[in-house]
Write an enzyme that holds these catalytic residues in place. Structure first.
Site, PDB file in Angstrom:
ATOM      1  N   HIS A 205      86.129  20.936  15.663  1.00  8.90           N
ATOM      2  CA  HIS A 205      86.544  21.851  16.726  1.00  8.90           C
ATOM      3  C   HIS A 205      87.982  22.326  16.612  1.00  8.90           C
ATOM      4  CE1 HIS A 205      88.292  18.188  18.360  1.00  8.90           C
ATOM      5  NE2 HIS A 205      88.998  18.943  19.182  1.00  8.90           N
TER       6      HIS A 205
HETATM    7  C1  UD1 Z   1      90.740  20.437  23.992  1.00 13.31           C
HETATM    8  C2  UD1 Z   1      92.034  19.749  23.603  1.00 13.31           C
HETATM    9  C3  UD1 Z   1      91.814  18.946  22.315  1.00 13.31           C
HETATM   10  C4  UD1 Z   1      90.635  18.012  22.443  1.00 13.31           C
HETATM   11  C5  UD1 Z   1      89.413  18.827  22.839  1.00 13.31           C
HETATM   12  C6  UD1 Z   1      88.186  17.955  22.990  1.00 13.31           C
HETATM   13  C7  UD1 Z   1      94.109  20.952  24.144  1.00 13.31           C
HETATM   14  C8  UD1 Z   1      95.210  21.735  23.559  1.00 13.31           C
HETATM   15  N1  UD1 Z   1      93.076  20.705  23.310  1.00 13.31           N
HETATM   16  O1  UD1 Z   1      90.449  21.420  23.004  1.00 13.31           O
HETATM   17  O2  UD1 Z   1      92.975  18.177  22.065  1.00 13.31           O
HETATM   18  O3  UD1 Z   1      90.392  17.363  21.209  1.00 13.31           O
HETATM   19  O4  UD1 Z   1      89.705  19.475  24.080  1.00 13.31           O
HETATM   20  O5  UD1 Z   1      87.093  18.700  23.374  1.00 13.31           O
HETATM   21  O6  UD1 Z   1      94.191  20.568  25.291  1.00 13.31           O
HETATM   22  N2  UD1 Z   1      84.597  25.171  27.083  1.00 13.31           N
HETATM   23  C9  UD1 Z   1      83.351  25.088  27.659  1.00 13.31           C
HETATM   24  N3  UD1 Z   1      83.101  24.098  28.562  1.00 13.31           N
HETATM   25  C10 UD1 Z   1      84.047  23.202  28.912  1.00 13.31           C
HETATM   26  C11 UD1 Z   1      85.313  23.287  28.315  1.00 13.31           C
HETATM   27  C12 UD1 Z   1      85.576  24.266  27.403  1.00 13.31           C
HETATM   28  O7  UD1 Z   1      82.470  25.880  27.378  1.00 13.31           O
HETATM   29  O8  UD1 Z   1      83.757  22.329  29.749  1.00 13.31           O
HETATM   30  C13 UD1 Z   1      84.888  26.231  26.103  1.00 13.31           C
HETATM   31  C14 UD1 Z   1      85.754  27.318  26.692  1.00 13.31           C
HETATM   32  O9  UD1 Z   1      85.169  28.542  26.467  1.00 13.31           O
HETATM   33  C15 UD1 Z   1      87.094  27.196  25.975  1.00 13.31           C
HETATM   34  C16 UD1 Z   1      86.751  26.428  24.716  1.00 13.31           C
HETATM   35  O10 UD1 Z   1      85.583  25.665  25.009  1.00 13.31           O
HETATM   36  O11 UD1 Z   1      87.688  28.423  25.673  1.00 13.31           O
HETATM   37  C17 UD1 Z   1      87.870  25.517  24.304  1.00 13.31           C
HETATM   38  O12 UD1 Z   1      88.293  24.685  25.413  1.00 13.31           O
HETATM   39  P1  UD1 Z   1      89.835  24.280  25.585  1.00 13.31           P
HETATM   40  O13 UD1 Z   1      90.017  23.372  26.732  1.00 13.31           O
HETATM   41  O14 UD1 Z   1      90.663  25.498  25.554  1.00 13.31           O
HETATM   42  O15 UD1 Z   1      90.225  23.510  24.263  1.00 13.31           O
HETATM   43  P2  UD1 Z   1      89.381  22.578  23.295  1.00 13.31           P
HETATM   44  O16 UD1 Z   1      89.192  23.315  22.018  1.00 13.31           O
HETATM   45  O17 UD1 Z   1      88.172  22.016  23.988  1.00 13.31           O
END
Ligand code: UD1
Length: 363
Positions: free
Chosen positions: A209
């Site tokens: 990821h």
């Molecule tokens: C975040 C953390 C990372 C961790 C990861 C685990 C930061 C900078 N990064 O990255 O350290 O390893 O989480 O998962 O804080 N989304 C969903 N459902 C959710 C959450 C997110 O669909 O419940 C999608 C959203 O469209 C979002 C994308 O996933 O844009 C990424 O989520 P985000 O919280 O921005 O960062 P992660 O890549 O998950």
């Protein structure tokens, strides 16, 4: 005395669960600390958040800031604004943050600017790669925290080098491992496992990821092809993170040996890891779990903030060049993977040590 416990994203939930358990245990014995559980809402759907609360026995959050997704600054800013408002309405004596996600840094900044003390669990780890948002979060959080709870002596050294006083730094071990050891007896085989003709020990698990690995379609497709090639046609179970799902959709299909599944709940995911032939990942936390489980692990990154998983554990850091995978995995097929050892204080008792220290520090 009221402590805020901050959790925002999936890897936080395993780290707060044992701390809450230890706080509850002390409360039952008349301990002085109470807590308010603040979920920032960084991760919001059942597969990334709700399932973890249920399985790990975490109580429903007292407050949900419901920030949701956004750019780095949007998400960080929204958390700061909403957490600041909460603190102004009802102040706590301490803000306890864990890990390195945006929620960790955002709440640290908001708390410190209001004069609320901050304790950081999993402080002091550094990858040296400032292009990772997590590294920025670690550096900012550690530059502001009052107390540091660390998973390794190396983390202590980083903190002391950047100006922390020895009395602020507490080497206590790893709360994620508290959770792992607590749940070893109730792991659950995922429903899809038997139906897909999979057998324990006969498959690989992969998770990807990191933006560098998954945000560009061409590179991502090459990486998947290299994993299929290096694993020599064995099944590869791939729980797909939401961020990765978007790229996968653009790329089209995964190689034929891949089993694409939803992000797994904790007990199912650890079951899969425990019975895997090896794990191929770009996560940091998973390399700690494979080290304790003694499962071979290959990390598709150029750096790690958890060097003990490589130096003592079962992890190998192989970089992001897909061509490195097959040669790196060859020793596994020859039965020559290192067995590894468990790092000091990763013993399942870290959270009680943290709570005992907090009682003294806040007295
Ligand atoms: C975040 C953390 C990372 C961790 C990861 C685990 C930061 C900078 N990064 O990255 O350290 O390893 O989480 O998962 O804080 N989304 C969903 N459902 C959710 C959450 C997110 O669909 O419940 C999608 C959203 O469209 C979002 C994308 O996933 O844009 C990424 O989520 P985000 O919280 O921005 O960062 P992660 O890549 O998950």
């Amino acid at each position: 005395m009221l402590i805020d416990i901050i959790a925002g994203a999936r890897p936080n939930f395993m780290k707060i669960a044992p701390i809450i358990r230890a706080l509850e245990a002390r409360k039952a014995q008349g301990g002085p600390l109470t807590y308010r559980l603040v979920h920032t809402g960084q991760h919001y759907d059942a597969r990334m958040s709700g399932d973890f609360f249920t399985q790990l026995g975490i109580p429903a959050p007292d407050v949900n800031l419901e920030v949701g997704s956004g750019t780095q600054a949007e998400q960080t800013g929204a958390i700061m604004v909403r957490y600041e408002k909460l603190l102004m309405e009802a102040r706590s004596a301490l803000c306890l943050v864990v890990g390195d996600v945006n929620s960790t840094m955002a709440c640290t900044i908001a708390a410190k600017k209001l004069g609320v003390r901050v304790a950081h669990v999993e402080a002091g780890i550094r990858s040296g790669d400032i292009t990772m948002p997590e590294e920025v979060n670690r550096i900012v959080t550690d530059s502001l925290s009052d107390w540091y709870f660390t998973t390794s002596k190396r983390a202590n050294e980083h903190l002391l080098k950047t100006g922390a006083r020895p009395d602020q730094v507490h080497f206590v071990g790893n709360t994620m491992i508290d959770t792992l050891l607590h749940h070893m007896e109730d792991l659950q085989k995922p429903d899809f496992f038997d139906a897909a003709d999979l057998v324990p020990g006969g498959y690989f698990v992969t998770t990807l990821h990191r933006p560098g690995n998954v945000d560009r379609g061409d590179g991502f497709a090459r990486l998947l092809a290299a994993i299929a090639d290096a694993t020599r046609g064995a099944p590869v179970i791939f729980p797909v993170h939401p961020r990765t799902a978007r790229t996968l959709e653009a790329v089209g299909a995964a190689p034929a040996s891949f089993h694409l599944v939803d992000p797994q709940p904790y007990l199912q995911f650890i079951w899969l890891v425990k019975h895997a032939r090896a794990v191929i990942t770009d996560s940091g936390g998973i390399t700690e779990e494979t080290t304790v489980l003694g499962v071979p692990c290959l990390t598709l990154r150029d750096s790690t903030e958890r060097p003990e998983t490589v130096e003592m554990g079962t992890n190998a850091l192989i970089g992001t060049d897909p061509a490195a995978l097959a040669p790196a995995l060859a020793p596994l097929f020859e039965g020559k993977w290192k067995t590894g050892a468990i790092p000091p204080l990763w013993d399942g008792q870290t959270a009680p040590r943290i709570v005992a220290a907090l009682e003294t520090l806040l007295a």
